[in-house]
Design a protein around this motif. Sequence first.
Motif, mmCIF file in Angstrom:
data_model
loop_
_atom_site.group_PDB
_atom_site.id
_atom_site.type_symbol
_atom_site.label_atom_id
_atom_site.label_comp_id
_atom_site.label_asym_id
_atom_site.label_seq_id
_atom_site.Cartn_x
_atom_site.Cartn_y
_atom_site.Cartn_z
ATOM 1 N N LYS A 72 0.831 -0.874 -0.003
ATOM 2 C CA LYS A 72 -0.086 -0.208 -0.128
ATOM 3 C C LYS A 72 0.762 1.128 0.297
ATOM 4 C CE LYS A 72 -3.791 -2.414 2.295
ATOM 5 N NZ LYS A 72 -4.548 -2.549 0.981
ATOM 6 N N TYR A 73 2.188 0.985 0.837
ATOM 7 C CA TYR A 73 2.773 2.335 0.713
ATOM 8 C C TYR A 73 3.562 2.977 -0.451
ATOM 9 C CZ TYR A 73 2.280 3.666 5.798
ATOM 10 O OH TYR A 73 2.031 4.391 7.035
ATOM 11 N N LEU A 74 3.949 1.207 -1.521
ATOM 12 C CA LEU A 74 4.447 1.669 -2.623
ATOM 13 C C LEU A 74 3.937 2.129 -3.076
ATOM 14 C CD1 LEU A 74 6.603 -1.428 -2.472
ATOM 15 C CD2 LEU A 74 7.221 -0.014 -2.538
ATOM 16 N N GLN A 75 2.326 1.696 -3.616
ATOM 17 C CA GLN A 75 1.575 2.686 -4.058
ATOM 18 C C GLN A 75 0.908 4.043 -4.194
ATOM 19 O OE1 GLN A 75 -2.048 -0.120 -5.756
ATOM 20 N NE2 GLN A 75 -1.369 -1.566 -4.601
ATOM 21 N N ILE A 76 1.040 4.146 -2.751
ATOM 22 C CA ILE A 76 0.884 5.447 -2.800
ATOM 23 C C ILE A 76 2.011 6.486 -3.611
ATOM 24 C CG2 ILE A 76 1.231 7.459 -0.768
ATOM 25 C CD1 ILE A 76 -1.054 5.575 1.146
#
Length: 78
Positions: free
Chosen positions: A8-12
């Motif tokens: 999720k942090y990578l997608q953000i």
Amino acid sequence: MKLEYESKYLQIGLKISYYRKLRGLTQEQLAEKVDRTPAFIGQVEAPNICKAISLDTLFDISNALDVPAYKFLLFEDE
């Protein structure tokens, strides 16, 4: 940061990069607008580095890029 949230942090970070480029800003320009270092923005956007950010920082980035904050929180794996 919990390992289960890494994707999720990578997608953000990838979304921040996308909208930043769409607005024609450099990492340095965005960093200046949100009172962070260019290295911080680079780490957040890097597809191979998982960098957690606070909601305050996400809201600052959202305002600087003129993108509603919720758009950064729509994840492909849900």
